[in-house]
Write an enzyme that holds these catalytic residues in place. Sequence first.
Site, PDB file in Angstrom:
ATOM      1  N   ARG A  27       4.028   2.536  -2.456  1.00  0.00           N
ATOM      2  CA  ARG A  27       4.071   3.083  -3.813  1.00  0.00           C
ATOM      3  C   ARG A  27       4.379   1.936  -4.760  1.00  0.00           C
ATOM      4  NH1 ARG A  27       1.623   6.764  -2.375  1.00  0.00           N
ATOM      5  NH2 ARG A  27       2.138   8.975  -2.282  1.00  0.00           N
ATOM      6  N   HIS A  78      -5.552   2.311  -5.625  1.00  0.00           N
ATOM      7  CA  HIS A  78      -5.032   3.383  -4.762  1.00  0.00           C
ATOM      8  C   HIS A  78      -6.149   4.020  -3.929  1.00  0.00           C
ATOM      9  CE1 HIS A  78      -1.179   5.917  -4.437  1.00  0.00           C
ATOM     10  NE2 HIS A  78      -1.898   6.052  -3.341  1.00  0.00           N
ATOM     11  N   GLU A 132       0.436   2.988 -12.558  1.00  0.00           N
ATOM     12  CA  GLU A 132      -0.961   3.319 -12.263  1.00  0.00           C
ATOM     13  C   GLU A 132      -1.408   4.665 -12.826  1.00  0.00           C
ATOM     14  OE1 GLU A 132      -0.640   3.356  -7.893  1.00  0.00           O
ATOM     15  OE2 GLU A 132      -1.235   5.453  -7.954  1.00  0.00           O
ATOM     16  N   THR A 187       0.855  -1.197   0.000  1.00  0.00           N
ATOM     17  CA  THR A 187       0.000   0.000   0.000  1.00  0.00           C
ATOM     18  C   THR A 187       0.890   1.246   0.000  1.00  0.00           C
ATOM     19  OG1 THR A 187      -0.109   0.001   2.413  1.00  0.00           O
ATOM     20  CG2 THR A 187      -1.926  -1.088   1.258  1.00  0.00           C
ATOM     21  N   ASP A 226      -2.368  -2.083  -3.561  1.00  0.00           N
ATOM     22  CA  ASP A 226      -3.215  -0.882  -3.686  1.00  0.00           C
ATOM     23  C   ASP A 226      -2.543   0.129  -4.602  1.00  0.00           C
ATOM     24  OD1 ASP A 226      -5.508   0.744  -2.904  1.00  0.00           O
ATOM     25  OD2 ASP A 226      -4.035   2.034  -1.920  1.00  0.00           O
ATOM     26  N   ALA A 240      -6.414   3.210  -0.503  1.00  0.00           N
ATOM     27  CA  ALA A 240      -6.157   3.008   0.923  1.00  0.00           C
ATOM     28  C   ALA A 240      -6.409   4.274   1.733  1.00  0.00           C
ATOM     29  CB  ALA A 240      -4.720   2.517   1.131  1.00  0.00           C
TER      30      ALA A 240
HETATM   31  P1  NAD Z   1       6.480   8.061   7.394  1.00  0.00           P
HETATM   32  O1  NAD Z   1       7.434   9.068   6.872  1.00  0.00           O
HETATM   33  O2  NAD Z   1       5.790   8.321   8.691  1.00  0.00           O
HETATM   34  O3  NAD Z   1       7.192   6.637   7.521  1.00  0.00           O
HETATM   35  C1  NAD Z   1       8.052   6.112   6.548  1.00  0.00           C
HETATM   36  C2  NAD Z   1       9.037   5.208   7.277  1.00  0.00           C
HETATM   37  O4  NAD Z   1       9.814   4.551   6.278  1.00  0.00           O
HETATM   38  C3  NAD Z   1       9.993   5.954   8.192  1.00  0.00           C
HETATM   39  O5  NAD Z   1      10.022   5.353   9.467  1.00  0.00           O
HETATM   40  C4  NAD Z   1      11.342   5.808   7.494  1.00  0.00           C
HETATM   41  O6  NAD Z   1      12.442   5.744   8.400  1.00  0.00           O
HETATM   42  C5  NAD Z   1      11.145   4.490   6.777  1.00  0.00           C
HETATM   43  N1  NAD Z   1      12.098   4.278   5.698  1.00  0.00           N
HETATM   44  C6  NAD Z   1      12.788   5.195   4.957  1.00  0.00           C
HETATM   45  N2  NAD Z   1      13.606   4.580   4.100  1.00  0.00           N
HETATM   46  C7  NAD Z   1      13.436   3.248   4.292  1.00  0.00           C
HETATM   47  C8  NAD Z   1      14.021   2.096   3.711  1.00  0.00           C
HETATM   48  N3  NAD Z   1      14.955   2.206   2.757  1.00  0.00           N
HETATM   49  N4  NAD Z   1      13.616   0.893   4.145  1.00  0.00           N
HETATM   50  C9  NAD Z   1      12.679   0.774   5.114  1.00  0.00           C
HETATM   51  N5  NAD Z   1      12.113   1.836   5.718  1.00  0.00           N
HETATM   52  C10 NAD Z   1      12.471   3.051   5.302  1.00  0.00           C
HETATM   53  O7  NAD Z   1       5.412   7.843   6.211  1.00  0.00           O
HETATM   54  P2  NAD Z   1       3.951   7.222   6.338  1.00  0.00           P
HETATM   55  O8  NAD Z   1       2.978   8.317   6.561  1.00  0.00           O
HETATM   56  O9  NAD Z   1       3.995   6.058   7.258  1.00  0.00           O
HETATM   57  O10 NAD Z   1       3.725   6.740   4.819  1.00  0.00           O
HETATM   58  C11 NAD Z   1       4.515   5.718   4.253  1.00  0.00           C
HETATM   59  C12 NAD Z   1       4.263   5.672   2.760  1.00  0.00           C
HETATM   60  O11 NAD Z   1       2.940   5.218   2.512  1.00  0.00           O
HETATM   61  C13 NAD Z   1       4.322   7.041   2.060  1.00  0.00           C
HETATM   62  O12 NAD Z   1       5.651   7.394   1.716  1.00  0.00           O
HETATM   63  C14 NAD Z   1       3.462   6.829   0.846  1.00  0.00           C
HETATM   64  O13 NAD Z   1       4.277   6.426  -0.237  1.00  0.00           O
HETATM   65  C15 NAD Z   1       2.533   5.680   1.246  1.00  0.00           C
HETATM   66  N6  NAD Z   1       1.118   6.085   1.314  1.00  0.00           N
HETATM   67  C16 NAD Z   1       0.213   5.413   0.571  1.00  0.00           C
HETATM   68  C17 NAD Z   1      -1.133   5.772   0.617  1.00  0.00           C
HETATM   69  C18 NAD Z   1      -2.195   5.037  -0.170  1.00  0.00           C
HETATM   70  O14 NAD Z   1      -3.329   5.536  -0.301  1.00  0.00           O
HETATM   71  N7  NAD Z   1      -1.926   3.850  -0.695  1.00  0.00           N
HETATM   72  C19 NAD Z   1      -1.527   6.844   1.421  1.00  0.00           C
HETATM   73  C20 NAD Z   1      -0.558   7.503   2.183  1.00  0.00           C
HETATM   74  C21 NAD Z   1       0.758   7.119   2.116  1.00  0.00           C
END
Ligand code: NAD
Length: 327
Positions: free
Chosen positions: A234, A295, A263, A232, A258, A297
């Site tokens: 990217r 997409h 996409e 979920t 998702d 979620a």
């Molecule tokens: P966040 O910034 O709170 O958390 C991201 C985490 O990933 C951090 O703890 C970071 O240290 C970690 N990270 C960075 N590089 C990494 C790596 N190489 N390996 C493992 N972990 C790593 O972000 P979030 O709010 O939890 O969102 C996470 C992701 O979810 C977003 O970047 C976005 O792409 C995706 N997202 C998807 C949807 C959807 O509708 N499907 C909605 C919102 C966000």
Amino acid sequence: MRTLLYSSQTYDRDSFLAANATARLDLHFQPARLTLDTVALAGGYPVVCAFINDDLSAPVLERLAAGGTQLVALRSAGFNHVDLPTAQRLGISVVRVPAYSPHAVAEHAVALILSLNRHLHRAYNRTRDGDFTLHGLTGFDLVGKTVGVVGTGQIGATFAKIMAGFGCQLLAYDPLPHPQVEALGARYLPLDELLAEAQIISLHCPLNEHTRHLINRASLSRMQRGAMLINTGRGALVDTPALIGALKSGQLGYLGLDVYEEEAQLFFEDRSDLPLQDDVLARLLTFPNVVITAHQAFLTREALGAIAQTTLDNIAAWAAGNPQNSV
Ligand code: NAD
């Protein structure tokens, strides 16, 4: 402040108009995606509000700047689709919604797990067709299973808490371990060890140069045979064509997506009366153990309200000379 919202759907209009009752910005809703072909529509708008599949590459940003746009207000947390150095060079500020509802995305990841495990997508079709048999619908108990969480930020930590509630063992991989996830009993491991030990793997890290195709042919081969992969995050976190071989051989037992690398041309559009041109997606959709959502979620009432409110606050703060949530 004249603001043009690209890629705006009915639900965006509803949430933004409700939030704007007090902010009173001059909002204009444009259903088209922002691309080189549609960027001319933004002429004269100081603020453009964009979503995840809008094109914010250098050529588009250059035209936005030429048309007088000074702020790009993202309605998303992720900003991997923005050419930030170009925006900076052109003097375009970029703001985002760093958090709206981690629960929305985390709960959708859990919905994908439960759908796949208990074959709800197949059962739904079967009973509607008058077929009340159960063959092929055997699932497994989640209690005691090992779940690997890749990226334990806001969403990953929320997901980990829910899975702990199911009685799962938690493994985690993140360069910055989260104390609340450790407090749930999660073990932080190198990625390869997590992939080898987990029965369910869920991706919650951002897309960047370190995480592009994090899941590929080699990493799929390190997983337990029959493991479940949920994405979920990217689309480009996963090398999608590699999934097909892993699904065909049974190495990958279940797949819940998702997000999809290609996409942008498909999601958020009704293309049901057109032949699907994307052969990789078409093949994925033939597997009985694959569930793909477009997409969605983020799509809860709570998240939409929070996205609209934070975006309007971001625009107002920028207009007042005190930008917030800058990228
Ligand atoms: P966040 O910034 O709170 O958390 C991201 C985490 O990933 C951090 O703890 C970071 O240290 C970690 N990270 C960075 N590089 C990494 C790596 N190489 N390996 C493992 N972990 C790593 O972000 P979030 O709010 O939890 O969102 C996470 C992701 O979810 C977003 O970047 C976005 O792409 C995706 N997202 C998807 C949807 C959807 O509708 N499907 C909605 C919102 C966000």
